[in-house]
Motif scaffolding. Structure first.
Motif, PDB file in Angstrom:
ATOM      1  N   PHE A 176       0.827  -1.207   0.000  1.00  0.00           N
ATOM      2  CA  PHE A 176       0.000   0.000   0.000  1.00  0.00           C
ATOM      3  C   PHE A 176       0.865   1.263   0.000  1.00  0.00           C
ATOM      4  O   PHE A 176       0.646   2.177  -0.802  1.00  0.00           O
ATOM      5  N   VAL A 177       1.858   1.335   0.886  1.00  0.00           N
ATOM      6  CA  VAL A 177       2.711   2.530   0.996  1.00  0.00           C
ATOM      7  C   VAL A 177       3.435   2.801  -0.319  1.00  0.00           C
ATOM      8  O   VAL A 177       3.439   3.938  -0.815  1.00  0.00           O
ATOM      9  N   LEU A 178       4.043   1.782  -0.900  1.00  0.00           N
ATOM     10  CA  LEU A 178       4.780   1.995  -2.153  1.00  0.00           C
ATOM     11  C   LEU A 178       3.836   2.279  -3.321  1.00  0.00           C
ATOM     12  O   LEU A 178       4.208   3.011  -4.244  1.00  0.00           O
ATOM     13  N   PHE A 179       2.641   1.742  -3.276  1.00  0.00           N
ATOM     14  CA  PHE A 179       1.664   2.080  -4.315  1.00  0.00           C
ATOM     15  C   PHE A 179       1.342   3.571  -4.273  1.00  0.00           C
ATOM     16  O   PHE A 179       1.345   4.248  -5.302  1.00  0.00           O
TER      17      PHE A 179
ATOM     18  N   SER B  95      11.436  -0.195  -6.958  1.00  0.00           N
ATOM     19  CA  SER B  95      12.545  -0.992  -6.413  1.00  0.00           C
ATOM     20  C   SER B  95      13.550  -0.102  -5.695  1.00  0.00           C
ATOM     21  O   SER B  95      14.028  -0.442  -4.611  1.00  0.00           O
ATOM     22  N   ILE B  96      13.860   1.028  -6.300  1.00  0.00           N
ATOM     23  CA  ILE B  96      14.810   1.965  -5.687  1.00  0.00           C
ATOM     24  C   ILE B  96      14.266   2.492  -4.359  1.00  0.00           C
ATOM     25  O   ILE B  96      14.987   2.569  -3.371  1.00  0.00           O
ATOM     26  N   ILE B  97      12.988   2.830  -4.321  1.00  0.00           N
ATOM     27  CA  ILE B  97      12.382   3.324  -3.080  1.00  0.00           C
ATOM     28  C   ILE B  97      12.401   2.233  -2.010  1.00  0.00           C
ATOM     29  O   ILE B  97      12.839   2.462  -0.875  1.00  0.00           O
TER      30      ILE B  97
ATOM     31  N   MET C  82      10.916  -9.130  -0.362  1.00  0.00           N
ATOM     32  CA  MET C  82       9.601  -8.511  -0.246  1.00  0.00           C
ATOM     33  C   MET C  82       9.485  -7.272  -1.134  1.00  0.00           C
ATOM     34  O   MET C  82       8.513  -7.120  -1.877  1.00  0.00           O
ATOM     35  N   TYR C  83      10.491  -6.399  -1.105  1.00  0.00           N
ATOM     36  CA  TYR C  83      10.419  -5.171  -1.900  1.00  0.00           C
ATOM     37  C   TYR C  83      10.492  -5.450  -3.400  1.00  0.00           C
ATOM     38  O   TYR C  83       9.896  -4.712  -4.189  1.00  0.00           O
ATOM     39  N   LEU C  84      11.195  -6.493  -3.798  1.00  0.00           N
ATOM     40  CA  LEU C  84      11.196  -6.866  -5.219  1.00  0.00           C
ATOM     41  C   LEU C  84       9.801  -7.324  -5.660  1.00  0.00           C
ATOM     42  O   LEU C  84       9.321  -6.928  -6.724  1.00  0.00           O
ATOM     43  N   LEU C  85       9.166  -8.150  -4.835  1.00  0.00           N
ATOM     44  CA  LEU C  85       7.809  -8.602  -5.158  1.00  0.00           C
ATOM     45  C   LEU C  85       6.828  -7.434  -5.205  1.00  0.00           C
ATOM     46  O   LEU C  85       5.985  -7.355  -6.108  1.00  0.00           O
ATOM     47  N   ILE C  86       6.963  -6.527  -4.262  1.00  0.00           N
ATOM     48  CA  ILE C  86       6.081  -5.363  -4.220  1.00  0.00           C
ATOM     49  C   ILE C  86       6.298  -4.488  -5.455  1.00  0.00           C
ATOM     50  O   ILE C  86       5.335  -4.008  -6.059  1.00  0.00           O
ATOM     51  N   ALA C  87       7.548  -4.284  -5.838  1.00  0.00           N
ATOM     52  CA  ALA C  87       7.841  -3.463  -7.023  1.00  0.00           C
ATOM     53  C   ALA C  87       7.250  -4.103  -8.277  1.00  0.00           C
ATOM     54  O   ALA C  87       6.738  -3.398  -9.148  1.00  0.00           O
ATOM     55  N   LEU C  88       7.290  -5.417  -8.354  1.00  0.00           N
ATOM     56  CA  LEU C  88       6.682  -6.116  -9.489  1.00  0.00           C
ATOM     57  C   LEU C  88       5.171  -5.894  -9.532  1.00  0.00           C
ATOM     58  O   LEU C  88       4.612  -5.523 -10.569  1.00  0.00           O
ATOM     59  N   ILE C  89       4.529  -6.120  -8.403  1.00  0.00           N
ATOM     60  CA  ILE C  89       3.061  -6.007  -8.343  1.00  0.00           C
ATOM     61  C   ILE C  89       2.615  -4.564  -8.529  1.00  0.00           C
ATOM     62  O   ILE C  89       1.771  -4.262  -9.387  1.00  0.00           O
ATOM     63  N   ASP C  90       3.163  -3.660  -7.710  1.00  0.00           N
ATOM     64  CA  ASP C  90       2.759  -2.250  -7.806  1.00  0.00           C
ATOM     65  C   ASP C  90       3.174  -1.650  -9.150  1.00  0.00           C
ATOM     66  O   ASP C  90       2.447  -0.834  -9.720  1.00  0.00           O
TER      67      ASP C  90
END
Length: 160
Positions: A71-74, A93-95, A145-153
């Protein structure tokens, strides 16, 4: 430039949450799983601390952190969004990894291991808090986790 501003704001907010979440035994015991095994073993043996901490399930912790940062990265991604997936994925990914690196080096290895705020009254010896193993393990889990989030978001932002 906006990505740097977002990383700085996110890191400051994260540090403040960490800072405000420490300072007393009751607050510190909520972060029981962050303590080295040596400290955890001592905590378990102190009667005053019984019932004030709980051992967390790593899967539950991972999923809850995943949903929170998804949610936050989105939200942060909305400000840097472009039409291409690659741009969105790389920026997110950078964030995410920027926060992860900040957490490991600044919060965990520099501040957490050296501040008196995280030390428990009944376990004041600084050397017991120095083992970085738990922090490095958390860094590795967060990296994934952040790689997966970057992919999804990144994909969702590309669709918007």
């Amino acid at each position: 430039m906006i990505i740097i501003i977002e990383i700085v704001i996110l890191c400051i907010a994260f540090f403040l949450i960490c800072f405000w979440g420490t300072g007393t035994d009751n607050k510190n015991l909520k972060s029981y799983s962050s303590y080295p095994d040596e400290v955890q073993n001592r905590i378990k043996s102190i009667a005053e601390y019984q019932g004030k901490f709980k051992e967390s399930n790593k899967v539950v912790t991972f999923v809850s952190n995943f949903l929170l940062f998804l949610f936050v990265l989105f939200i942060l991604g909305l400000f840097i969004k472009e039409n291409g997936f690659t741009h969105n994925f790389l920026c997110l990914s950078i964030i995410g990894q920027g926060l992860n690196i900040f957490d490991l080096f600044i919060v965990d290895l520099l501040w957490w291991r050296n501040t008196k705020r995280v030390r428990l009254r009944k376990i004041p010896e600084k050397e017991l808090y120095q083992n970085p193993k738990k922090h490095i393990e958390a860094f590795i889990r967060a990296f994934i986790m952040y790689l997966l989030i970057a992919l999804i978001d990144g994909y969702i932002l590309t669709l918007l």
